[in-house]
Motif scaffolding. Structure first.
Motif, PDB file in Angstrom:
ATOM      1  N   THR A 149       0.849  -1.195   0.000  1.00  0.00           N
ATOM      2  CA  THR A 149       0.000   0.000   0.000  1.00  0.00           C
ATOM      3  C   THR A 149       0.891   1.254   0.000  1.00  0.00           C
ATOM      4  N   GLY A 150       0.363   2.315  -0.578  1.00  0.00           N
ATOM      5  CA  GLY A 150       1.173   3.539  -0.677  1.00  0.00           C
ATOM      6  C   GLY A 150       2.386   3.306  -1.556  1.00  0.00           C
ATOM      7  N   ALA A 151       2.156   2.579  -2.669  1.00  0.00           N
ATOM      8  CA  ALA A 151       3.273   2.150  -3.518  1.00  0.00           C
ATOM      9  C   ALA A 151       3.646   3.181  -4.571  1.00  0.00           C
ATOM     10  N   GLY A 152       3.009   4.336  -4.543  1.00  0.00           N
ATOM     11  CA  GLY A 152       3.271   5.331  -5.583  1.00  0.00           C
ATOM     12  C   GLY A 152       4.379   6.304  -5.246  1.00  0.00           C
ATOM     13  N   ASP A 153       4.826   6.289  -4.016  1.00  0.00           N
ATOM     14  CA  ASP A 153       5.813   7.313  -3.626  1.00  0.00           C
ATOM     15  C   ASP A 153       6.631   6.810  -2.433  1.00  0.00           C
ATOM     16  N   GLY A 154       7.708   7.514  -2.134  1.00  0.00           N
ATOM     17  CA  GLY A 154       8.472   7.280  -0.906  1.00  0.00           C
ATOM     18  C   GLY A 154       8.945   5.836  -0.756  1.00  0.00           C
ATOM     19  N   ARG A 191      -3.500   5.921  -3.917  1.00  0.00           N
ATOM     20  CA  ARG A 191      -4.626   6.805  -4.261  1.00  0.00           C
ATOM     21  C   ARG A 191      -4.381   7.653  -5.502  1.00  0.00           C
ATOM     22  N   THR A 192      -3.114   7.733  -5.972  1.00  0.00           N
ATOM     23  CA  THR A 192      -2.819   8.587  -7.123  1.00  0.00           C
ATOM     24  C   THR A 192      -2.403   7.719  -8.305  1.00  0.00           C
ATOM     25  N   LEU A 193      -3.344   7.575  -9.256  1.00  0.00           N
ATOM     26  CA  LEU A 193      -3.146   6.626 -10.348  1.00  0.00           C
ATOM     27  C   LEU A 193      -1.884   6.932 -11.153  1.00  0.00           C
ATOM     28  N   SER A 194      -1.615   8.213 -11.404  1.00  0.00           N
ATOM     29  CA  SER A 194      -0.453   8.549 -12.243  1.00  0.00           C
ATOM     30  C   SER A 194       0.850   8.078 -11.589  1.00  0.00           C
ATOM     31  N   LYS A 195       0.929   8.176 -10.266  1.00  0.00           N
ATOM     32  CA  LYS A 195       2.149   7.722  -9.568  1.00  0.00           C
ATOM     33  C   LYS A 195       2.269   6.197  -9.641  1.00  0.00           C
ATOM     34  N   LEU A 196       1.147   5.511  -9.444  1.00  0.00           N
ATOM     35  CA  LEU A 196       1.174   4.043  -9.489  1.00  0.00           C
ATOM     36  C   LEU A 196       1.551   3.578 -10.897  1.00  0.00           C
ATOM     37  N   GLU A 207      -6.284   1.258  -7.499  1.00  0.00           N
ATOM     38  CA  GLU A 207      -6.421   2.674  -7.150  1.00  0.00           C
ATOM     39  C   GLU A 207      -7.449   2.794  -6.026  1.00  0.00           C
ATOM     40  N   LEU A 208      -7.008   3.242  -4.885  1.00  0.00           N
ATOM     41  CA  LEU A 208      -7.908   3.273  -3.722  1.00  0.00           C
ATOM     42  C   LEU A 208      -7.432   4.346  -2.748  1.00  0.00           C
ATOM     43  N   ASP A 209      -8.328   5.257  -2.411  1.00  0.00           N
ATOM     44  CA  ASP A 209      -8.017   6.221  -1.355  1.00  0.00           C
ATOM     45  C   ASP A 209      -8.475   5.615  -0.026  1.00  0.00           C
ATOM     46  N   ASN A 212       2.005   0.077   4.155  1.00  0.00           N
ATOM     47  CA  ASN A 212       2.989   1.156   4.148  1.00  0.00           C
ATOM     48  C   ASN A 212       2.345   2.544   4.108  1.00  0.00           C
ATOM     49  N   ALA A 213       1.193   2.670   3.449  1.00  0.00           N
ATOM     50  CA  ALA A 213       0.554   3.987   3.309  1.00  0.00           C
ATOM     51  C   ALA A 213       0.183   4.547   4.674  1.00  0.00           C
ATOM     52  N   SER A 214       0.446   5.798   4.874  1.00  0.00           N
ATOM     53  CA  SER A 214       0.065   6.469   6.126  1.00  0.00           C
ATOM     54  C   SER A 214      -0.094   7.951   5.880  1.00  0.00           C
ATOM     55  N   PHE A 254       3.600  -4.457   8.967  1.00  0.00           N
ATOM     56  CA  PHE A 254       2.972  -3.181   9.316  1.00  0.00           C
ATOM     57  C   PHE A 254       4.088  -2.147   9.460  1.00  0.00           C
ATOM     58  N   THR A 255       3.775  -0.895   9.152  1.00  0.00           N
ATOM     59  CA  THR A 255       4.800   0.144   9.265  1.00  0.00           C
ATOM     60  C   THR A 255       4.540   0.987  10.493  1.00  0.00           C
ATOM     61  N   THR A 256       5.526   1.008  11.370  1.00  0.00           N
ATOM     62  CA  THR A 256       5.384   1.788  12.581  1.00  0.00           C
ATOM     63  C   THR A 256       6.356   2.969  12.550  1.00  0.00           C
ATOM     64  N   SER A 284      -2.010   6.412  16.251  1.00  0.00           N
ATOM     65  CA  SER A 284      -2.306   5.462  15.162  1.00  0.00           C
ATOM     66  C   SER A 284      -1.215   4.402  15.045  1.00  0.00           C
ATOM     67  N   LYS A 285       0.017   4.784  15.313  1.00  0.00           N
ATOM     68  CA  LYS A 285       1.113   3.804  15.203  1.00  0.00           C
ATOM     69  C   LYS A 285       1.133   2.860  16.417  1.00  0.00           C
ATOM     70  N   PHE A 286       0.716   3.345  17.597  1.00  0.00           N
ATOM     71  CA  PHE A 286       0.523   2.416  18.731  1.00  0.00           C
ATOM     72  C   PHE A 286      -0.510   1.355  18.344  1.00  0.00           C
ATOM     73  N   GLY A 323      14.112   7.834  10.240  1.00  0.00           N
ATOM     74  CA  GLY A 323      14.103   9.045   9.397  1.00  0.00           C
ATOM     75  C   GLY A 323      14.588   8.744   7.983  1.00  0.00           C
ATOM     76  N   THR A 324      13.725   8.962   7.007  1.00  0.00           N
ATOM     77  CA  THR A 324      14.022   8.605   5.613  1.00  0.00           C
ATOM     78  C   THR A 324      13.578   9.749   4.711  1.00  0.00           C
ATOM     79  N   ARG A 325      14.358   9.978   3.647  1.00  0.00           N
ATOM     80  CA  ARG A 325      14.145  11.150   2.792  1.00  0.00           C
ATOM     81  C   ARG A 325      12.896  10.990   1.910  1.00  0.00           C
TER      82      ARG A 325
HETATM   83  N1  LIG Z   1       9.873   8.816   6.061  1.00  0.00           N
HETATM   84  C1  LIG Z   1      10.126   8.656   7.346  1.00  0.00           C
HETATM   85  O1  LIG Z   1      11.064   9.264   7.897  1.00  0.00           O
HETATM   86  C2  LIG Z   1       9.285   7.712   8.168  1.00  0.00           C
HETATM   87  C3  LIG Z   1       9.644   7.499   9.512  1.00  0.00           C
HETATM   88  C4  LIG Z   1       8.896   6.618  10.281  1.00  0.00           C
HETATM   89  C5  LIG Z   1       7.812   5.963   9.715  1.00  0.00           C
HETATM   90  N2  LIG Z   1       7.482   6.188   8.409  1.00  0.00           N
HETATM   91  C6  LIG Z   1       6.348   5.440   7.842  1.00  0.00           C
HETATM   92  O2  LIG Z   1       6.748   4.863   6.614  1.00  0.00           O
HETATM   93  C7  LIG Z   1       5.611   4.730   5.750  1.00  0.00           C
HETATM   94  C8  LIG Z   1       5.919   5.332   4.399  1.00  0.00           C
HETATM   95  O3  LIG Z   1       6.133   6.720   4.587  1.00  0.00           O
HETATM   96  P1  LIG Z   1       6.870   7.649   3.530  1.00  0.00           P
HETATM   97  O4  LIG Z   1       7.801   8.474   4.298  1.00  0.00           O
HETATM   98  O5  LIG Z   1       7.346   6.848   2.370  1.00  0.00           O
HETATM   99  O6  LIG Z   1       5.643   8.569   3.112  1.00  0.00           O
HETATM  100  P2  LIG Z   1       5.256   9.271   1.739  1.00  0.00           P
HETATM  101  O7  LIG Z   1       6.447   9.567   0.929  1.00  0.00           O
HETATM  102  O8  LIG Z   1       4.335  10.368   2.131  1.00  0.00           O
HETATM  103  O9  LIG Z   1       4.451   8.123   0.987  1.00  0.00           O
HETATM  104  C9  LIG Z   1       3.246   7.647   1.525  1.00  0.00           C
HETATM  105  C10 LIG Z   1       2.489   6.910   0.448  1.00  0.00           C
HETATM  106  O10 LIG Z   1       1.216   6.552   0.994  1.00  0.00           O
HETATM  107  C11 LIG Z   1       0.200   6.996   0.128  1.00  0.00           C
HETATM  108  N3  LIG Z   1      -1.002   7.371   0.869  1.00  0.00           N
HETATM  109  C12 LIG Z   1      -1.124   8.290   1.856  1.00  0.00           C
HETATM  110  N4  LIG Z   1      -2.400   8.399   2.241  1.00  0.00           N
HETATM  111  C13 LIG Z   1      -3.097   7.520   1.477  1.00  0.00           C
HETATM  112  C14 LIG Z   1      -4.474   7.182   1.375  1.00  0.00           C
HETATM  113  N5  LIG Z   1      -5.401   7.796   2.127  1.00  0.00           N
HETATM  114  N6  LIG Z   1      -4.852   6.238   0.494  1.00  0.00           N
HETATM  115  C15 LIG Z   1      -3.937   5.629  -0.293  1.00  0.00           C
HETATM  116  N7  LIG Z   1      -2.616   5.912  -0.266  1.00  0.00           N
HETATM  117  C16 LIG Z   1      -2.210   6.857   0.609  1.00  0.00           C
HETATM  118  C17 LIG Z   1       0.778   8.223  -0.564  1.00  0.00           C
HETATM  119  O11 LIG Z   1       0.048   8.465  -1.744  1.00  0.00           O
HETATM  120  P3  LIG Z   1       0.257   9.818  -2.607  1.00  0.00           P
HETATM  121  O12 LIG Z   1       1.627   9.697  -3.178  1.00  0.00           O
HETATM  122  O13 LIG Z   1      -0.806   9.741  -3.614  1.00  0.00           O
HETATM  123  O14 LIG Z   1       0.130  10.954  -1.629  1.00  0.00           O
HETATM  124  C18 LIG Z   1       2.217   7.779  -0.781  1.00  0.00           C
HETATM  125  O15 LIG Z   1       2.327   6.999  -1.952  1.00  0.00           O
HETATM  126  C19 LIG Z   1       4.447   5.376   6.501  1.00  0.00           C
HETATM  127  O16 LIG Z   1       3.688   4.389   7.148  1.00  0.00           O
HETATM  128  C20 LIG Z   1       5.128   6.269   7.529  1.00  0.00           C
HETATM  129  O17 LIG Z   1       4.311   6.472   8.651  1.00  0.00           O
HETATM  130  C21 LIG Z   1       8.186   7.043   7.633  1.00  0.00           C
END
Ligand SMILES: NC(=O)c1ccc[n+]([C@@H]2O[C@H](COP(=O)([O-])OP(=O)(O)OC[C@H]3O[C@@H](n4cnc5c(N)ncnc54)[C@H](OP(=O)(O)O)[C@@H]3O)[C@@H](O)[C@H]2O)c1
Length: 244
Positions: free
Chosen positions: A18-23, A44-49, A68-70, A99-101, A149-151, A168-170, A197-199
């Motif tokens: 989940t949340g496979a379009g970014d990050g 949720r964003t088809l173009s990214k997926l 594609e699902l929000d 993964n999506a959050s 699960f992603t915490t 939510s993460k608890f 912490g990840t970019r």
């Molecule tokens: N980055 C960090 O430093 C960090 C640290 C601790 C934990 N985490 C956890 O790691 C995971 C990934 O985070 P990330 O940093 O990669 O975040 P990110 O770059 O914001 O990516 C999150 C992804 O989830 C999707 N998403 C968010 N809300 C959604 C919804 N309502 N329905 C469907 N998709 C949704 C986003 O879609 P769009 O692209 O369309 O917005 C995006 O593809 C998360 O669970 C976050 O809590 C991250």
């Protein structure tokens, strides 16, 4: 974690992310495909997926499935429908990565608005519940299915101003633990990963003033996810891992 994934680690595995379009989700989807998995990209964003799917096709000629699902506004019916569609296509799952959050708004507890609370809980907790519940039969039909699960570091130690996201993460860690306990006598496993912490854009929202060059990229933190998705972790369940 010092884990070097063999190049065929995920051959014959089907993994939904989940949340496979970014990050992190995007980087993980591409890496899983590179290691042999068929990947199902949910977001949720088809173009990214679609861009991630194109990347995967160029990488290894695989066709990634897209859902594609929000998660914020999907009804339970929608989860039931996509689980049915996967079943009709005879998909079984060997991996599921929640993964999506959403981060919501950081700030004092007294200022948390209820709409933000609901939205963050919907995406981070309720969606995790509904996806897991309705995909459990497909995971049971898979081979040694691994659910991640992603915490976060605020998912087991409360921190001021991290409000809804922290709560939510608890809940996420609790869901992982109870599933691991409930399915302890099966080959399915349930674990949680804290990426650290990840970019990504979520990190930039939480820490707008930091020097991003000091942060690892999503591609640099994937070893723990790969270890948990592959068969080198068959006995591992109910645990929380730090990816860094
Ligand atoms: N980055 C960090 O430093 C960090 C640290 C601790 C934990 N985490 C956890 O790691 C995971 C990934 O985070 P990330 O940093 O990669 O975040 P990110 O770059 O914001 O990516 C999150 C992804 O989830 C999707 N998403 C968010 N809300 C959604 C919804 N309502 N329905 C469907 N998709 C949704 C986003 O879609 P769009 O692209 O369309 O917005 C995006 O593809 C998360 O669970 C976050 O809590 C991250």
């Amino acid at each position: 974690m010092d884990y070097i994934a063999p190049t065929n680690l995920l051959d014959n595995k089907t993994i939904l992310i989940t949340g496979a379009g970014d990050g992190i989700g995007k980087a993980l989807a591409i890496k899983c495909a590179d290691l042999g998995a068929k990947v199902i990209l949910l977001g949720r964003t088809l173009s990214k997926l679609a861009a991630v799917a194109d990347h995967i096709t160029q990488l290894n000629k695989q066709t990634a499935m897209i859902i594609e699902l929000d998660l914020n506004d999907a009804t339970e019916e929608r989860y039931i429908t996509f689980a049915q569609q996967l079943t009709e296509q005879q998909v079984t799952l060997d991996g599921l990565v929640h993964n999506a959050s959403q981060l919501g708004k950081l700030g004092p507890f007294i200022d948390i608005d209820y709409d933000t609370w609901i939205e963050v809980m919907q995406t981070n907790v309720n969606a995790g519940f509904l996806i897991t519940k309705h995909l459990l039969p497909l995971l049971q039909a898979g081979t040694n299915a691994s659910t991640i699960f992603t915490t976060s570091s605020v998912g087991h130690k409360g921190r001021a101003f991290w409000g809804t996201y922290s709560v939510s993460k608890f809940a996420t860690e609790g869901m992982m633990q109870l599933l691991a306990d409930e399915y302890a006598d099966t080959t399915m496993r349930f674990n949680a990963v804290n990426p650290g912490g990840t970019r990504t854009s979520m990190r930039a929202s939480a820490y707008p003033d930091e020097d991003v060059n000091r942060l690892k990229t999503p591609e640099e933190i994937l070893e723990t996810y790969l270890y948990l998705l592959g068969d080198d972790s068959l006995e591992v369940t109910g645990q929380r891992f730090n990816a860094q």
